[in-house]
Each structure stands twice: as structure tokens, then as C-alpha cells.
Design a protein around this motif. Structure first.
Motif: not given
Length: 306
Positions: A2-6, A17-23, A145-146, A150-160
Motif C-alpha cells: 500500500d504505497t498510500t499508507a503512512l 523499511a516499515l512498508l517492506d516489513f509489513v508486506q 505513529q497514530v 492504524g496501518y498495522l491493525q488493518r494488516q492483522g497486527f495486534k498493537n500493545f
């Protein structure tokens, strides 16, 4: 990808690095695919998700509460460590450190039930403003960071949130500000006592620390409260280093990030000289430890919401 993220992140190595890692970890047929249950991300709070200068928000909250108590009991103005905090004696506050700050905060709420504390915290947060930036503290969450949460949550992450700050204060705003439910907050805590009064059972706070969630205690509490090693962790100080290295030490793909406050124009510039929560070892050895440094000045298009 998702190149429109963040959108509040500038194009550059950190965002990439974030986008590549999540992908990588979400591509089902890829070699680095991680099951959703194991997509755990942990974030420090003070200085990582919101502003911590000139002092952590916990200080201003404790100071407000101390002023209320001192009005009822003037002797507090002459008793240490309360005297130093009431007078904002910065040398004494720095000497006490983050643990000393939390001990004072714990003492100011001894005898209060969890529900009463929640009401006190929410009432204060609804009007308390930063002394220099003039915004509500809850409006000083970092926009990039917000977006990342949100991006991580949409990608199936659980944030703590894994913070040295008080767990109950953070729980009073974490869902509204970060979209992180209160049961996904790990932080410093005080001991409590269960009491039944008039047929109602409550947990009452004691003036005694149960756990101070900083440095090596962070991985301990992650194991205790989360039960899974994170695959992504984000911090901003040496107090987060153990969490970052714990994350990087696991098998498979891992990402550890360190926010460097180097933007005096839009926020504050500081690292090793901030005695309450310095950044020295983590910054000096980031490359050796496999930690990606995020520059607030270089990597963030915007710091706070407009």
C-alpha cells in the motif's frame, strides 16, 4: 504494497523499511509470512507515541493531584519527595528519576479505587494542557505513529503499549487517542487490595509499587502479560533497549525502531541529556543491535495533527 499508507511519513529508508516489513510478513505464500496471531507489535508510550518534554505527562498529572492533597494537608509542602515535586525542583526530580516520579504518583492516589482513579484521570485529561505547546496532552499524540498503529491493525497486527508510565493513566485514554484497547496496555503499576464495602467489591490502590515497567522489566512483562515475543517494537530511549533487543532476538523477520528527537522547531531536540529517560546506548549501538533509527526531523512530514 500500500504505497498510500503512512502519509505523514516522508519517503525514505524508515517508511520503506516499515512498508517492506509489513508486506513480507503478510504475504501468504511468501517465505517470511507470519500468522496473524504472532503479529505482535509493542510501542513505548512517552516520547514514542506522544510528547514527553519537558517532563512526562505523568509528572503533570501527579503534580495536579499533589496540589489538591496539599490544600487539604499543608504539611506535604515540607515533606520530601512531595516538596520537590510541588516546587518543581528540577534537580531533585531528575535525581529521583522515572521510578521516583512513579513512586510519587503512586503515593498521591493511595486509597483510591480503580474506578475512582479512572474518573480522576479522565477529568484531568479533558482539560490539562502542555505548558509550552498549549494543546491538550491528548492532542500531542504523534500523527505518524497514530497512522502506523492504524496501518498495522488493518494488516492483522495486534498493537500493545509497553510503557514505564502508569498503566491506569494510559488506559484512561489509549483507546480514544491510539485505538489501543485498555487490555492491550502494559505499564508500571501499584499494588492493590480487594475490598468489599456495602456489598460492592473494588480494587483499592496502595502506596506501593507492584512493577516498574522499564528497561529489563519490559521483556519480563511482555512475557507475563502478552505471552508472545513481538515481531515489531518501537521505542525512543535506553529504557526501551531491552524490549527492542528482545524483539530482534526472535526467529524469522523482526523490526526494531528507535525514534530520535532531533526536531527542535516542531517539537524538541534531545537524547542523552534527558536524565529522566536518556537515549545514549541505544543510539550509539543501533546499527550493531540491528535497530533502525527514525529521525523525527527527516522522516516525519508532520508531527502533530493540525
Amino acid at each position: 504494497m500500500d504505497t498510500t499508507a503512512l502519509p505523514s511519513w516522508n519517503e525514505g529508508p524508515a517508511r520503506q523499511a516499515l512498508l517492506d516489513f509489513v508486506q513480507r510478513v503478510t504475504t501468504v505464500d511468501g517465505p517470511d509470512f507470519v500468522q496473524p496471531a504472532d503479529r505482535i507489535a509493542t510501542f513505548d508510550n512517552d516520547g514514542t507515541l506522544w510528547c514527553e518534554q519537558p517532563l512526562q505527562v505523568q509528572f503533570f498529572f501527579a503534580h495536579h493531584r499533589l496540589e489538591q492533597l496539599a490544600a487539604q494537608d499543608p504539611s506535604l509542602k515540607q515533606r520530601q519527595p512531595f516538596k520537590a515535586f510541588l516546587e518543581r525542583d528540577m534537580a531533585a526530580i531528575h535525581d529521583a528519576g522515572m521510578k521516583g516520579l512513579f513512586e510519587v504518583a503512586a503515593a498521591t492516589h493511595a486509597g483510591v479505587t480503580e474506578d475512582e482513579f479512572e474518573a480522576i484521570a479522565r477529568d484531568w485529561l479533558s482539560s490539562a494542557k502542555h505548558p509550552k505547546l498549549g494543546r491538550l496532552f491528548t492532542a500531542l499524540a504523534y500523527r505518524p505513529q497514530v497512522e502506523l498503529l492504524g496501518y498495522l491493525q488493518r494488516q492483522g497486527f495486534k498493537n500493545f503499549i509497553v510503557s514505564g508510565g502508569g498503566i491506569d493513566l494510559i488506559r484512561a485514554f489509549s483507546e480514544e487517542v491510539y485505538g489501543i484497547p485498555r487490555d492491550q496496555v502494559v505499564g508500571s503499576s501499584v499494588k492493590t487490595r480487594f475490598e468489599i464495602k456495602d456489598g460492592r467489591g473494588d480494587l483499592v490502590k496502595l502506596a506501593e509499587i507492584d512493577t516498574f515497567d522499564d528497561r529489563e522489566v519490559k521483556p519480563h512483562n511482555i512475557g507475563l502479560h502478552i505471552g508472545r515475543r513481538p515481531i515489531l517494537a518501537f521505542g525512543n530511549s535506553d529504557g526501551d533497549l531491552a524490549m527492542l533487543r528482545y524483539t530482534r532476538s526472535g526467529p524469522g523477520p523482526r523490526l526494531a525502531l528507535l525514534l530520535h528527537h532531533d526536531d527542535a522547531e516542531r517539537e524538541f531536540a534531545y537524547d542523552r541529556e534527558f536524565r529522566l529517560s536518556p537515549l545514549a546506548e541505544a543510539l550509539d549501538h543501533a546499527q550493531e543491535y540491528g535497530i533502525d533509527v527514525v529521525s523525527m526531523k527527516r522522516d516525519w512530514r508532520q508531527v502533530f495533527a493540525a
